[in-house]
Design a protein around this motif. Structure first.
Motif, PDB file in Angstrom:
ATOM      1  N   TYR A 172      21.223  74.229  41.162  1.00 44.41           N
ATOM      2  CA  TYR A 172      20.018  75.032  41.000  1.00 44.41           C
ATOM      3  C   TYR A 172      19.923  76.075  42.108  1.00 44.41           C
ATOM      4  CZ  TYR A 172      15.069  75.576  39.569  1.00 44.41           C
ATOM      5  OH  TYR A 172      13.865  76.046  39.093  1.00 44.41           O
ATOM      6  N   LEU A 173      20.226  75.655  43.334  1.00 45.23           N
ATOM      7  CA  LEU A 173      20.170  76.543  44.493  1.00 45.23           C
ATOM      8  C   LEU A 173      21.237  77.630  44.392  1.00 45.23           C
ATOM      9  CD1 LEU A 173      19.149  77.191  47.381  1.00 45.23           C
ATOM     10  CD2 LEU A 173      20.739  75.465  48.228  1.00 45.23           C
ATOM     11  N   GLY A 174      22.464  77.242  44.096  1.00 46.99           N
ATOM     12  CA  GLY A 174      23.558  78.202  44.047  1.00 46.99           C
ATOM     13  C   GLY A 174      23.404  79.233  42.948  1.00 46.99           C
ATOM     14  N   ALA A 175      22.676  78.889  41.894  1.00 47.56           N
ATOM     15  CA  ALA A 175      22.534  79.801  40.747  1.00 47.56           C
ATOM     16  C   ALA A 175      21.325  80.715  40.847  1.00 47.56           C
ATOM     17  CB  ALA A 175      22.456  78.987  39.451  1.00 47.56           C
ATOM     18  N   GLN A 176      20.520  80.585  41.908  1.00 42.24           N
ATOM     19  CA  GLN A 176      19.282  81.361  41.968  1.00 42.24           C
ATOM     20  C   GLN A 176      19.516  82.868  42.070  1.00 42.24           C
ATOM     21  OE1 GLN A 176      16.150  80.751  41.285  1.00 42.24           O
ATOM     22  NE2 GLN A 176      16.872  78.691  40.732  1.00 42.24           N
ATOM     23  N   LEU A 177      20.462  83.298  42.902  1.00 39.32           N
ATOM     24  CA  LEU A 177      20.700  84.739  43.038  1.00 39.32           C
ATOM     25  C   LEU A 177      21.168  85.357  41.728  1.00 39.32           C
ATOM     26  CD1 LEU A 177      20.721  87.273  44.721  1.00 39.32           C
ATOM     27  CD2 LEU A 177      23.008  86.662  45.572  1.00 39.32           C
ATOM     28  N   PRO A 178      22.207  84.812  41.064  1.00 38.75           N
ATOM     29  CA  PRO A 178      22.575  85.391  39.768  1.00 38.75           C
ATOM     30  C   PRO A 178      21.478  85.259  38.721  1.00 38.75           C
ATOM     31  CG  PRO A 178      23.868  83.400  40.238  1.00 38.75           C
ATOM     32  CD  PRO A 178      23.171  83.783  41.498  1.00 38.75           C
ATOM     33  N   ALA A 179      20.716  84.176  38.758  1.00 37.66           N
ATOM     34  CA  ALA A 179      19.623  84.008  37.791  1.00 37.66           C
ATOM     35  C   ALA A 179      18.564  85.084  37.990  1.00 37.66           C
ATOM     36  CB  ALA A 179      18.998  82.617  37.934  1.00 37.66           C
ATOM     37  N   SER A 180      18.201  85.355  39.248  1.00 35.70           N
ATOM     38  CA  SER A 180      17.211  86.385  39.545  1.00 35.70           C
ATOM     39  C   SER A 180      17.696  87.756  39.093  1.00 35.70           C
ATOM     40  CB  SER A 180      16.903  86.395  41.045  1.00 35.70           C
ATOM     41  OG  SER A 180      15.934  87.363  41.362  1.00 35.70           O
ATOM     42  N   TRP A 230      21.769  74.251  28.764  1.00 34.96           N
ATOM     43  CA  TRP A 230      21.441  72.983  29.421  1.00 34.96           C
ATOM     44  C   TRP A 230      21.300  71.861  28.391  1.00 34.96           C
ATOM     45  CZ3 TRP A 230      16.118  75.284  29.948  1.00 34.96           C
ATOM     46  CH2 TRP A 230      15.123  74.495  29.371  1.00 34.96           C
ATOM     47  N   GLY A 231      20.920  72.191  27.141  1.00 34.17           N
ATOM     48  CA  GLY A 231      20.879  71.166  26.104  1.00 34.17           C
ATOM     49  C   GLY A 231      22.254  70.576  25.840  1.00 34.17           C
ATOM     50  N   ILE A 232      23.271  71.447  25.827  1.00 36.36           N
ATOM     51  CA  ILE A 232      24.650  70.977  25.642  1.00 36.36           C
ATOM     52  C   ILE A 232      25.074  70.086  26.811  1.00 36.36           C
ATOM     53  CG2 ILE A 232      27.048  71.699  25.433  1.00 36.36           C
ATOM     54  CD1 ILE A 232      25.312  72.293  22.970  1.00 36.36           C
ATOM     55  N   ILE A 233      24.684  70.462  28.028  1.00 37.84           N
ATOM     56  CA  ILE A 233      25.030  69.657  29.209  1.00 37.84           C
ATOM     57  C   ILE A 233      24.328  68.303  29.154  1.00 37.84           C
ATOM     58  CG2 ILE A 233      24.907  69.524  31.720  1.00 37.84           C
ATOM     59  CD1 ILE A 233      26.974  71.492  30.669  1.00 37.84           C
ATOM     60  N   MET A 234      23.073  68.270  28.659  1.00 44.84           N
ATOM     61  CA  MET A 234      22.384  66.988  28.519  1.00 44.84           C
ATOM     62  C   MET A 234      23.162  66.062  27.592  1.00 44.84           C
ATOM     63  SD  MET A 234      19.603  66.637  30.333  1.00 44.84           S
ATOM     64  CE  MET A 234      18.630  65.407  29.482  1.00 44.84           C
ATOM     65  N   LEU A 235      23.666  66.592  26.503  1.00 44.37           N
ATOM     66  CA  LEU A 235      24.467  65.782  25.576  1.00 44.37           C
ATOM     67  C   LEU A 235      25.761  65.312  26.236  1.00 44.37           C
ATOM     68  CD1 LEU A 235      24.002  67.891  22.301  1.00 44.37           C
ATOM     69  CD2 LEU A 235      22.931  65.690  22.851  1.00 44.37           C
ATOM     70  N   VAL A 287      29.396  66.249  38.124  1.00 43.62           N
ATOM     71  CA  VAL A 287      29.689  67.536  37.483  1.00 43.62           C
ATOM     72  C   VAL A 287      28.579  67.908  36.498  1.00 43.62           C
ATOM     73  CG1 VAL A 287      31.256  68.745  35.905  1.00 43.62           C
ATOM     74  CG2 VAL A 287      32.183  67.350  37.768  1.00 43.62           C
ATOM     75  N   CYS A 288      28.168  66.951  35.671  1.00 43.56           N
ATOM     76  CA  CYS A 288      27.122  67.230  34.686  1.00 43.56           C
ATOM     77  C   CYS A 288      25.802  67.586  35.353  1.00 43.56           C
ATOM     78  CB  CYS A 288      26.931  66.026  33.762  1.00 43.56           C
ATOM     79  SG  CYS A 288      28.175  65.911  32.456  1.00 43.56           S
ATOM     80  N   ARG A 289      25.433  66.848  36.380  1.00 44.47           N
ATOM     81  CA  ARG A 289      24.170  67.130  37.066  1.00 44.47           C
ATOM     82  C   ARG A 289      24.211  68.490  37.754  1.00 44.47           C
ATOM     83  NH1 ARG A 289      19.256  65.063  36.861  1.00 44.47           N
ATOM     84  NH2 ARG A 289      19.055  65.135  39.136  1.00 44.47           N
ATOM     85  N   PHE A 290      25.343  68.850  38.341  1.00 46.46           N
ATOM     86  CA  PHE A 290      25.474  70.152  38.989  1.00 46.46           C
ATOM     87  C   PHE A 290      25.320  71.283  37.965  1.00 46.46           C
ATOM     88  CE2 PHE A 290      27.913  73.821  40.418  1.00 46.46           C
ATOM     89  CZ  PHE A 290      27.440  74.005  41.716  1.00 46.46           C
ATOM     90  N   LEU A 291      26.011  71.175  36.835  1.00 42.82           N
ATOM     91  CA  LEU A 291      25.933  72.208  35.802  1.00 42.82           C
ATOM     92  C   LEU A 291      24.533  72.270  35.184  1.00 42.82           C
ATOM     93  CD1 LEU A 291      29.372  71.755  34.007  1.00 42.82           C
ATOM     94  CD2 LEU A 291      28.682  73.587  35.576  1.00 42.82           C
ATOM     95  N   LEU A 292      23.868  71.127  35.084  1.00 40.62           N
ATOM     96  CA  LEU A 292      22.500  71.118  34.582  1.00 40.62           C
ATOM     97  C   LEU A 292      21.607  71.962  35.491  1.00 40.62           C
ATOM     98  CD1 LEU A 292      20.737  69.818  32.316  1.00 40.62           C
ATOM     99  CD2 LEU A 292      20.142  68.037  33.986  1.00 40.62           C
ATOM    100  N   GLY A 293      21.799  71.835  36.803  1.00 43.06           N
ATOM    101  CA  GLY A 293      21.038  72.637  37.752  1.00 43.06           C
ATOM    102  C   GLY A 293      21.331  74.122  37.612  1.00 43.06           C
ATOM    103  N   VAL A 294      22.587  74.468  37.387  1.00 44.08           N
ATOM    104  CA  VAL A 294      22.974  75.876  37.222  1.00 44.08           C
ATOM    105  C   VAL A 294      22.250  76.495  36.029  1.00 44.08           C
ATOM    106  CG1 VAL A 294      24.881  77.415  36.601  1.00 44.08           C
ATOM    107  CG2 VAL A 294      25.220  75.637  38.336  1.00 44.08           C
ATOM    108  N   PHE A 295      22.259  75.810  34.898  1.00 45.83           N
ATOM    109  CA  PHE A 295      21.698  76.403  33.683  1.00 45.83           C
ATOM    110  C   PHE A 295      20.180  76.322  33.618  1.00 45.83           C
ATOM    111  CE2 PHE A 295      26.107  75.555  32.166  1.00 45.83           C
ATOM    112  CZ  PHE A 295      26.440  76.874  31.907  1.00 45.83           C
ATOM    113  N   GLU A 296      19.569  75.444  34.414  1.00 48.51           N
ATOM    114  CA  GLU A 296      18.110  75.404  34.453  1.00 48.51           C
ATOM    115  C   GLU A 296      17.533  76.363  35.488  1.00 48.51           C
ATOM    116  OE1 GLU A 296      16.012  71.783  34.372  1.00 48.51           O
ATOM    117  OE2 GLU A 296      17.304  70.809  32.902  1.00 48.51           O
ATOM    118  N   ALA A 297      18.384  76.991  36.293  1.00 48.85           N
ATOM    119  CA  ALA A 297      17.924  77.865  37.374  1.00 48.85           C
ATOM    120  C   ALA A 297      17.014  79.006  36.924  1.00 48.85           C
ATOM    121  CB  ALA A 297      19.137  78.413  38.140  1.00 48.85           C
ATOM    122  N   PRO A 298      17.252  79.654  35.773  1.00 55.74           N
ATOM    123  CA  PRO A 298      16.391  80.795  35.402  1.00 55.74           C
ATOM    124  C   PRO A 298      15.032  80.422  34.828  1.00 55.74           C
ATOM    125  CG  PRO A 298      18.588  80.942  34.374  1.00 55.74           C
ATOM    126  CD  PRO A 298      18.408  79.544  34.859  1.00 55.74           C
TER     127      PRO A 298
END
Length: 514
Positions: A109-117, A136-141, A154-165
């Motif tokens: 979530y933290l690492g994705a904030q700049l690109p998300a913004s 993030w729905g696909i990552i939840m599955l 890995v899944c939790r990290f990617l979930l944070g990336v896609f929920e960042a925006p």
């Protein structure tokens, strides 16, 4: 040279100096400026028409916003439910592994904030929210297929990336369609879905806990249900939600003009797609930015711990894993109910934002103090009620978000502030779970004491923020004249300045809401 009628002349006060800011009419890049001009820049919007458009926006959009934001929250909360079943045993988690699984989400979530913004500023906000929701729905599955510690990280990290925006996107999206007065109640509507959807899916999880599947474990069923819900609501968003008022298919041409003119009175414009580094600096030197940052980091340290360890704290009171899910929904009733009450009050009273950031903390402090003080001798149900009171701190989050939507003019400045807020949101949530150490289990008294100190700090910061905004408004009134005494031309110039994407620092007609 441009004609004087096409130039904007503003006093910008920084460090005691006055700078002349001039923006030609031709330089305006607001996506809705043509509609604004077509409606007549000086024409007033009839209050009845404004209310009618607001209701129409609510009917067509608010249920989708509320559903998606609620799903977004329970997707993060799923881990706290999964750990009550065989999640740790199935993935071989030991020692501090669970804390890292909890925190790794916020590293993504933290690492994705700049690109998300940047994406939220450069592209349509609605589309960014939609595609991140689907991802993030696909990552939840994908969580269902995890077999070990590395896989779940890995899944939790990617979930944070896609929920960042999402949270920053919701703030920006709400400001595109609603007036500053309306933004508080609408932010509270979708913000209250955190608690309401926690209640709904808490009972669903309770039911899944009694399911007996030969192929899927209980925690896998949780991720299956939530993942499918996330994908479905993302598709609904794509089909129904417009990117800005001028793109709303459910509004007629005349209604689109009214919708644009309504939000133009926020003195923030509608939306521009340029990224302006000068506004990044404007945000960084703004005192209210760092008061907000301090508030968020101190409020998110308890949030990070209680979100993932709260069910275990409650289990130490009721001594039953599955029952703790059902009883835990009471805390969500406590917070979501307060949000709905505040949303009603905000439609009648102004300047509730900083009060909403401080008053609920008094209940949270009282509840946490009671849980902490009755560790060894408190009545069980009295401690459960006190535990519910702690969740009052969740009421402050939508109010903090509404401060950004209402008090940060300049699209890049508002996007930057959203980014900073969510960066420190992530930092606080990373720190939070590590306050709950295995040595302190099952009562976690040291963690509760730390959280109590954080809540007290948040209360003080919210009070200081309110005092600062009052002082700044009075300073501007003394320098430029009270808002109530502005001429119609001066008031209109403030609106035009918003369409020109000037910041709250640059627009002398801008006043802060409290």
């Amino acid at each position: 040279m441009f004609p004087i009628s096409q130039m904007s002349t503003i006093d910008e006060t920084k460090s005691g100096s006055v700078t002349e800011v001039q923006v030609p009419e031709e330089a305006i890049k607001d996506v809705a400026y043509e509609l604004f001009q077509e409606g007549g820049a000086n024409d007033e919007v009839d209050p009845k028409d404004s209310s009618r458009i607001a209701r129409k926006l609510d009917v067509h959009m608010m249920w989708v916003l509320c559903t998606l934001y609620g799903i977004n929250y329970v997707d993060k909360a799923a881990l706290a439910w999964a750990v009550l079943f065989t999640f740790e045993e199935d993935l071989g988690l030991t020692g501090s592994d669970y804390s890292w699984v909890s925190s790794i989400f916020y590293f993504g979530y933290l690492g994705a904030q700049l690109p998300a913004s940047y994406l939220l500023q450069r592209f349509p906000v609605g589309k960014v929210i939609c595609f991140s929701s689907f991802a993030w729905g696909i990552i939840m599955l994908a969580h269902m297929g995890c077999k070990n510690y590395a896989g779940i990280l890995v899944c939790r990290f990617l979930l944070g990336v896609f929920e960042a925006p999402v949270s920053g996107g919701f703030v920006l999206f709400t400001s595109l369609f609603y007036t500053r007065k309306e933004q508080v109640s609408r932010t509270m509507y979708w913000g209250s879905m955190q608690g309401i959807f926690y209640v709904i899916f808490g009972f669903i999880t309770y039911g899944l806990g009694h399911a007996h599947s030969s192929s899927l474990k209980e925690w896998q069923l949780i991720y299956l249900v939530l993942g499918l819900c996330s994908v479905i609501i993302a598709c609904v968003w794509f089909a129904l939600i417009p990117d800005s008022p001028d793109k709303a298919r459910f509004l007629s041409k005349e209604e689109k003009i009214i919708a644009v003119k309504r939000v133009s009175k926020n003195m923030m414009g509608v939306k521009t797609n340029d990224w302006k580094y000068s506004q990044v600096w404007d945000c960084l030197v703004d005192p209210k930015t760092w008061l907000m940052v301090a508030f968020i980091i101190f409020s998110m340290i308890p949030n990070g711990g209680l979100t993932n360890f709260g069910s275990l704290v409650l289990k130490s009171i009721v001594h039953n894993r599955v029952q703790s899910i059902a009883i835990g929904v009471g805390s969500s009733f406590f917070s979501s109910g307060q949000m709905l009450i505040y949303s009603v009050l905000s439609m009648k009273y102004h300047n509730l934002r900083t009060i909403g950031m401080s008053a609920p903390l008094l209940l949270a402090i009282a509840g946490l103090s009671a849980v902490y003080a009755t560790e060894d001798h408190g009545a069980k149900w009295g401690r459960v009620f006190a535990y519910w009171m702690i969740n009052s701190y969740a009421v402050t989050w939508p109010f903090a978000l509404s401060i950004i939507g209402s008090n940060y003019a300049g699209h890049t400045k508002r996007a930057t502030m959203s980014m900073l807020l969510l960066i420190f949101f992530a930092v606080g949530n990373i720190i939070g779970p590590f306050c709950f150490t295995s040595e302190d289990a099952p009562k976690y008294t040291k963690a509760l004491a730390t959280n109590l100190g954080c809540f007290c700090a948040c209360f003080l910061i919210a009070v200081l923020l309110r005092l600062y905004l009052i002082w700044e408004n009075r300073r501007r009134d003394a320098k430029y004249g009270p808002v109530a005494e502005l001429t119609e031309d001066e008031r209109q110039q403030g609106i035009i300045n918003g369409m020109k994407d000037l910041t709250d620092t640059e627009n002398k007609e801008f006043r802060f809401v409290l």
